[in-house]
Design an enzyme around this catalytic site. Structure first.
Site, PDB file in Angstrom:
ATOM      1  CE1 TYR A  75      -2.919   3.101   0.413  1.00 42.40           C
ATOM      2  CE2 TYR A  75      -3.286   2.462   2.793  1.00 42.40           C
ATOM      3  CZ  TYR A  75      -3.657   3.365   1.897  1.00 42.40           C
ATOM      4  OH  TYR A  75      -4.517   4.267   1.860  1.00 42.40           O
TER       5      TYR A  75
ATOM      6  CE  LYS B 109      -6.172   1.990  -0.744  1.00 44.19           C
ATOM      7  NZ  LYS B 109      -6.608   2.058   0.669  1.00 44.19           N
TER       8      LYS B 109
END
Length: 298
Positions: A139, A167
C-alpha cells in the site's frame, strides 16, 4: 480460478470502524456493515486500514475487528485485512494474526513517520513475506507516510513470494504506468476519483472509500470498463466524481465518509480523537452532495 493477484480485482471497500458509547468499537454495527456489503454484492472488504482508523485502535481492538469481519463475511466476501505498521515486528504479528483469523489477504501500508530508505522498504516487506502464507498487498500512500515506494522497488518486491498486488495512492498515473510496465502485480487504485484513469493504464480495481456509501455504483463503473463499454464507464465515473471529490476535499479521510454515514443513519458517525467531525460548512457540503447523489432526502 483467479490467480492470487486477481483475488482483489474489482471493488474492495475500505471499511470504516464504527464506534459507540464511550469510544468503544461497535462490533454489532461492524457486523451489520459486513452484511450490508454482502447484500450489495461487494466483492471484498478491507477492515482496519486508514479508513478504519487503525492508528487509534489498540492491538486488541485491531485484532477483534479483523476477526469480526472474517467471521461475519463467512466466505461471502473476501477479506483483505489491514496489517501494516511502521514497526516491521508489529506488521509481522498482525499479518500472522490475520492469517490465523482466516483473512484472504493482508494490506500493508508503507512504514510511516520513520521514513525508511528504499532498501529499508524492501527489507520490511520481504521480512513480512517470510512470516506468513497470506497473499500480500503493498500500500503506497506517500501523502500519509512521507515515503514513496518507487517503481524500481515495487519491481524488486514483485519477485518476492506472496506479494501479489499493490494499492497505489500516489496520485501519479505515470507511476501507475511504470509499475504496470515493470511488473505483473495487480494494481488497485487507492483514490476513488482516479479509478477509471488507472483502469485505462492497467489497474485491476480499487480499494474504495466511496464504496462505503455506493458500492453498486463503483462496481458498475468497473464492470462497464471491463465489458468494453467505455462511454458507460465514463458516464458512471462522472456521476461518481462529485461525491468522491467531496469525500476527499472536506477533511482528511475518514472524517467525511463517517460523517456521511452518520447523516444517512447507517452508523453512529463518531470518530476517535484526534479526528473530529467536520465543521458546519463541511456538513452542509456533505448534505448537498448526498442529496445530489440521491442518498439523502430534503
Amino acid at each position: 480460478m483467479p490467480t492470487q493477484g486477481e483475488l482483489f480485482n474489482g471493488c474492495t471497500v475500505a471499511l470504516v470502524t464504527p464506534f459507540k458509547g464511550d469510544d468503544e468499537v461497535d462490533l454489532d454495527a461492524l457486523g451489520g456493515l459486513v452484511d450490508w456489503h454482502v447484500e450489495q454484492g461487494t466483492h471484498a472488504i478491507s477492515p482496519v486500514g486508514t479508513t478504519g482508523e487503525s492508528p487509534t485502535l489498540s492491538h486488541e481492538e485491531h485484532e477483534r475487528v479483523i476477526e469480526t469481519v472474517v467471521q461475519r463475511a463467512a466466505g461471502r466476501a473476501r477479506v483483505m485485512a489491514g496489517t501494516g505498521s511502521n514497526a516491521t515486528s508489529e506488521a509481522v504479528r498482525l499479518t500472522k494474526f490475520a492469517q490465523r483469523a482466516g483473512a484472504d489477504g493482508a494490506l500493508l501500508v508503507a512504514p510511516y513517520y520513520n521514513r525508511p530508505s528504499q532498501e529499508g522498504l524492501y527489507a520490511h516487506y520481504a521480512r513480512i513475506s517470510e512470516a506468513s502464507d497470506l497473499p500480500l498487498v503493498l500500500y503506497n500512500v506517500p501523502g500519509r507516510t512521507a515515503r514513496n515506494i518507487e517503481p524500481a522497488t515495487v519491481e524488486r518486491l514483485s519477485r518476492v513470494a506472496r506479494i501479489v498486488a499493490i494499492k497505489e495512492a500516489s496520485g501519479s498515473l505515470d507511476q501507475v504506468s511504470e509499475i504496470r510496465m515493470r511488473t505483473d502485480l495487480t494494481i488497485l487504485s487507492g483514490d476513488d476519483s482516479l479509478t477509471l484513469p488507472m483502469l485505462a493504464v492497467g489497474a485491476g480495481g480499487v480499494v474504495s472509500v466511496a464504496a462505503n456509501l455506493v458500492p453498486r455504483q463503483v462496481m458498475a463503473m468497473i464492470a462497464a470498463f471491463e465489458q468494453g463499454d467505455l462511454e458507460g464507464a465514463r458516464r458512471r465515473h462522472l456521476e461518481l466524481f462529485p461525491l468522491c471529490r467531496d469525500l476527499l476535499s472536506i477533511a482528511a479521510n475518514p472524517i467525511p465518509v463517517k460523517a456521511a454515514m452518520g447523516l444517512l443513519g447507517r452508523i453512529d458517525g463518531r470518530m476517535r480523537l484526534p479526528l473530529c467531525p467536520p465543521d458546519e460548512a463541511g456538513l452542509m457540503t456533505l448534505r448537498s452532495s448526498l442529496r445530489r447523489h440521491g442518498l439523502l432526502g430534503d
